[in-house]
Design a protein around this motif. Structure first.
Motif, PDB file in Angstrom:
ATOM      1  N   LEU A 106       0.823  -1.214   0.000  1.00 28.32           N
ATOM      2  CA  LEU A 106       0.000   0.000   0.000  1.00 28.32           C
ATOM      3  C   LEU A 106       0.858   1.266   0.000  1.00 28.32           C
ATOM      4  O   LEU A 106       0.555   2.220  -0.712  1.00 28.32           O
ATOM      5  CB  LEU A 106      -0.935   0.006   1.209  1.00 28.32           C
ATOM      6  CG  LEU A 106      -2.085  -0.996   1.171  1.00 28.32           C
ATOM      7  CD1 LEU A 106      -2.767  -1.073   2.527  1.00 28.32           C
ATOM      8  CD2 LEU A 106      -3.081  -0.635   0.079  1.00 28.32           C
ATOM      9  N   ASN A 166       2.143   2.096  -3.363  1.00 34.04           N
ATOM     10  CA  ASN A 166       1.108   2.311  -4.380  1.00 34.04           C
ATOM     11  C   ASN A 166       0.103   3.331  -3.854  1.00 34.04           C
ATOM     12  O   ASN A 166      -1.077   3.027  -3.654  1.00 34.04           O
ATOM     13  CB  ASN A 166       0.399   0.997  -4.718  1.00 34.04           C
ATOM     14  CG  ASN A 166       1.281   0.057  -5.489  1.00 34.04           C
ATOM     15  OD1 ASN A 166       1.440   0.189  -6.696  1.00 34.04           O
ATOM     16  ND2 ASN A 166       1.883  -0.892  -4.784  1.00 34.04           N
ATOM     17  N   GLU A 224      -1.493   5.772  -5.110  1.00 35.95           N
ATOM     18  CA  GLU A 224      -2.720   6.020  -5.889  1.00 35.95           C
ATOM     19  C   GLU A 224      -3.785   4.981  -5.572  1.00 35.95           C
ATOM     20  O   GLU A 224      -4.980   5.269  -5.584  1.00 35.95           O
ATOM     21  CB  GLU A 224      -2.428   6.062  -7.393  1.00 35.95           C
ATOM     22  CG  GLU A 224      -2.086   4.729  -8.042  1.00 35.95           C
ATOM     23  CD  GLU A 224      -0.689   4.168  -7.754  1.00 35.95           C
ATOM     24  OE1 GLU A 224      -0.442   3.014  -8.134  1.00 35.95           O
ATOM     25  OE2 GLU A 224       0.144   4.869  -7.148  1.00 35.95           O
ATOM     26  N   LYS A 225      -3.376   3.771  -5.247  1.00 30.47           N
ATOM     27  CA  LYS A 225      -4.334   2.719  -4.875  1.00 30.47           C
ATOM     28  C   LYS A 225      -4.884   2.985  -3.478  1.00 30.47           C
ATOM     29  O   LYS A 225      -6.039   2.676  -3.185  1.00 30.47           O
ATOM     30  CB  LYS A 225      -3.673   1.340  -4.935  1.00 30.47           C
ATOM     31  CG  LYS A 225      -3.067   0.996  -6.286  1.00 30.47           C
ATOM     32  CD  LYS A 225      -4.041   0.325  -7.186  1.00 30.47           C
ATOM     33  CE  LYS A 225      -3.401  -0.023  -8.523  1.00 30.47           C
ATOM     34  NZ  LYS A 225      -3.395  -1.414  -8.824  1.00 30.47           N
ATOM     35  N   SER A 283      -7.780   5.173  -3.831  1.00 29.52           N
ATOM     36  CA  SER A 283      -8.990   4.442  -4.227  1.00 29.52           C
ATOM     37  C   SER A 283      -9.602   3.701  -3.038  1.00 29.52           C
ATOM     38  O   SER A 283     -10.827   3.682  -2.871  1.00 29.52           O
ATOM     39  CB  SER A 283      -8.676   3.453  -5.348  1.00 29.52           C
ATOM     40  OG  SER A 283      -8.340   4.136  -6.536  1.00 29.52           O
ATOM     41  N   LEU A 284      -8.756   3.101  -2.214  1.00 25.81           N
ATOM     42  CA  LEU A 284      -9.267   2.417  -1.020  1.00 25.81           C
ATOM     43  C   LEU A 284      -9.943   3.403  -0.077  1.00 25.81           C
ATOM     44  O   LEU A 284     -10.965   3.089   0.543  1.00 25.81           O
ATOM     45  CB  LEU A 284      -8.140   1.671  -0.305  1.00 25.81           C
ATOM     46  CG  LEU A 284      -7.656   0.425  -1.027  1.00 25.81           C
ATOM     47  CD1 LEU A 284      -6.331  -0.046  -0.453  1.00 25.81           C
ATOM     48  CD2 LEU A 284      -8.706  -0.681  -0.965  1.00 25.81           C
ATOM     49  N   GLU A 331      -0.468  -9.445  -6.466  1.00 27.10           N
ATOM     50  CA  GLU A 331      -1.230  -8.322  -5.940  1.00 27.10           C
ATOM     51  C   GLU A 331      -2.270  -8.808  -4.927  1.00 27.10           C
ATOM     52  O   GLU A 331      -2.880  -9.863  -5.098  1.00 27.10           O
ATOM     53  CB  GLU A 331      -1.958  -7.588  -7.064  1.00 27.10           C
ATOM     54  CG  GLU A 331      -1.025  -6.903  -8.044  1.00 27.10           C
ATOM     55  CD  GLU A 331      -1.770  -6.358  -9.233  1.00 27.10           C
ATOM     56  OE1 GLU A 331      -1.734  -5.125  -9.422  1.00 27.10           O
ATOM     57  OE2 GLU A 331      -2.385  -7.150  -9.968  1.00 27.10           O
ATOM     58  N   GLY A 377     -11.478   4.560  -9.282  1.00 32.49           N
ATOM     59  CA  GLY A 377     -10.323   3.746  -9.638  1.00 32.49           C
ATOM     60  C   GLY A 377     -10.479   2.282  -9.269  1.00 32.49           C
ATOM     61  O   GLY A 377      -9.493   1.581  -9.047  1.00 32.49           O
ATOM     62  N   ILE A 378     -11.728   1.810  -9.209  1.00 28.73           N
ATOM     63  CA  ILE A 378     -12.005   0.418  -8.855  1.00 28.73           C
ATOM     64  C   ILE A 378     -12.843  -0.234  -9.956  1.00 28.73           C
ATOM     65  O   ILE A 378     -13.291   0.439 -10.875  1.00 28.73           O
ATOM     66  CB  ILE A 378     -12.744   0.308  -7.501  1.00 28.73           C
ATOM     67  CG1 ILE A 378     -14.134   0.970  -7.554  1.00 28.73           C
ATOM     68  CG2 ILE A 378     -11.890   0.920  -6.383  1.00 28.73           C
ATOM     69  CD1 ILE A 378     -14.966   0.807  -6.283  1.00 28.73           C
ATOM     70  N   LEU A 410     -10.325  -3.995  -6.002  1.00 31.35           N
ATOM     71  CA  LEU A 410      -9.105  -3.298  -6.382  1.00 31.35           C
ATOM     72  C   LEU A 410      -7.916  -4.201  -6.064  1.00 31.35           C
ATOM     73  O   LEU A 410      -7.839  -4.771  -4.983  1.00 31.35           O
ATOM     74  CB  LEU A 410      -8.973  -1.999  -5.574  1.00 31.35           C
ATOM     75  CG  LEU A 410      -7.711  -1.179  -5.806  1.00 31.35           C
ATOM     76  CD1 LEU A 410      -7.745  -0.514  -7.178  1.00 31.35           C
ATOM     77  CD2 LEU A 410      -7.548  -0.130  -4.715  1.00 31.35           C
ATOM     78  N   LYS A 411      -7.004  -4.327  -7.025  1.00 31.97           N
ATOM     79  CA  LYS A 411      -5.766  -5.067  -6.794  1.00 31.97           C
ATOM     80  C   LYS A 411      -4.638  -4.097  -6.484  1.00 31.97           C
ATOM     81  O   LYS A 411      -4.482  -3.077  -7.164  1.00 31.97           O
ATOM     82  CB  LYS A 411      -5.397  -5.901  -8.026  1.00 31.97           C
ATOM     83  CG  LYS A 411      -6.331  -7.058  -8.271  1.00 31.97           C
ATOM     84  CD  LYS A 411      -5.877  -7.869  -9.461  1.00 31.97           C
ATOM     85  CE  LYS A 411      -6.830  -9.034  -9.710  1.00 31.97           C
ATOM     86  NZ  LYS A 411      -6.391  -9.832 -10.861  1.00 31.97           N
ATOM     87  N   VAL A 412      -3.883  -4.423  -5.443  1.00 28.39           N
ATOM     88  CA  VAL A 412      -2.769  -3.580  -5.012  1.00 28.39           C
ATOM     89  C   VAL A 412      -1.503  -4.427  -4.970  1.00 28.39           C
ATOM     90  O   VAL A 412      -1.455  -5.417  -4.294  1.00 28.39           O
ATOM     91  CB  VAL A 412      -3.029  -2.974  -3.618  1.00 28.39           C
ATOM     92  CG1 VAL A 412      -1.859  -2.089  -3.203  1.00 28.39           C
ATOM     93  CG2 VAL A 412      -4.314  -2.172  -3.607  1.00 28.39           C
TER      94      VAL A 412
END
Length: 188
Positions: free
Chosen positions: A43, A46, A48-49, A52-53, A74, A118-119, A186-188
């Motif tokens: 996390l 990333n 930007e992810k 989204s979370l 991921e 973003g999901i 969402l994949k992280v």
């Protein structure tokens, strides 16, 4: 529509990481054999992810790790709120459906909301996998990704869980209800 600022402040990052860690530790049945420290490293690299979370969280989704993509390594986060996320209800399926409504239009649609966050909207298969981890949508329902051949005919599909059974239904894509939203992944 104005583009959202997709950056979290250091305080917001710390807050969402704390929420995710607490949820992860409380629900180990969703991710047996996984370690929070490894998820946190992913996390933190990333950001930007993480944004989204945070969007999933503030709209009521309660995202949590539900798996690991063995090909990419991921972590897979999915909305794990008991009911369809409250901040994502009363939406039709997509923009085409929204534009087709002559009156009483909802404020938004599931496909565009998911993209803005973003999901991805869960597929029926992902929805059924989620239901193996607990009871979800026993009072609400959630749009799921609709196959093109159904959408071309004007329909969209949604799922819920009643009588200890997961049901998949259809509706006109332009329909919307106070108790129907969508769940994302969402994949992280």
């Amino acid at each position: 529509m104005a583009k959202k600022n997709r950056e979290l402040s250091p305080e917001q990052r710390e807050e969402i990481l704390g929420i995710l860690k607490t949820r992860f530790e409380k629900n180990m049945n969703r991710h047996e054999g996984m370690e929070w420290s490894e998820v946190q490293v992913r996390l933190e690299t990333n950001i930007e992810k993480l944004w989204s979370l945070n969007e999933m969280e503030i709209s009521g989704g309660e995202p949590d790790v539900v798996g690991l993509d063995k090909q990419t390594g991921e972590y897979i986060f999915t909305d794990c709120s008991a009911e369809s996320p409250k901040g994502r209800r009363s939406v039709c399926y997509d923009q085409e459906a929204l534009e087709s409504r002559k009156q009483h239009k909802p404020k938004n649609n599931a496909v565009d909301m998911a993209a803005d966050m973003g999901i991805e909207i869960l597929t029926e298969e992902q929805y059924r996998e989620l239901q193996k981890l607990g009871k979800f949508d026993t009072k609400t329902s959630s749009w799921v990704r609709t196959p093109d051949h159904i959408r071309k005919l004007g329909g969209a599909i949604f799922c819920d869980c009643r009588y200890d059974t997961v049901f998949m239904y259809h509706n006109g894509a332009e329909s919307y209800y106070a108790a129907r939203g969508f769940r994302g992944t969402l994949k992280v």
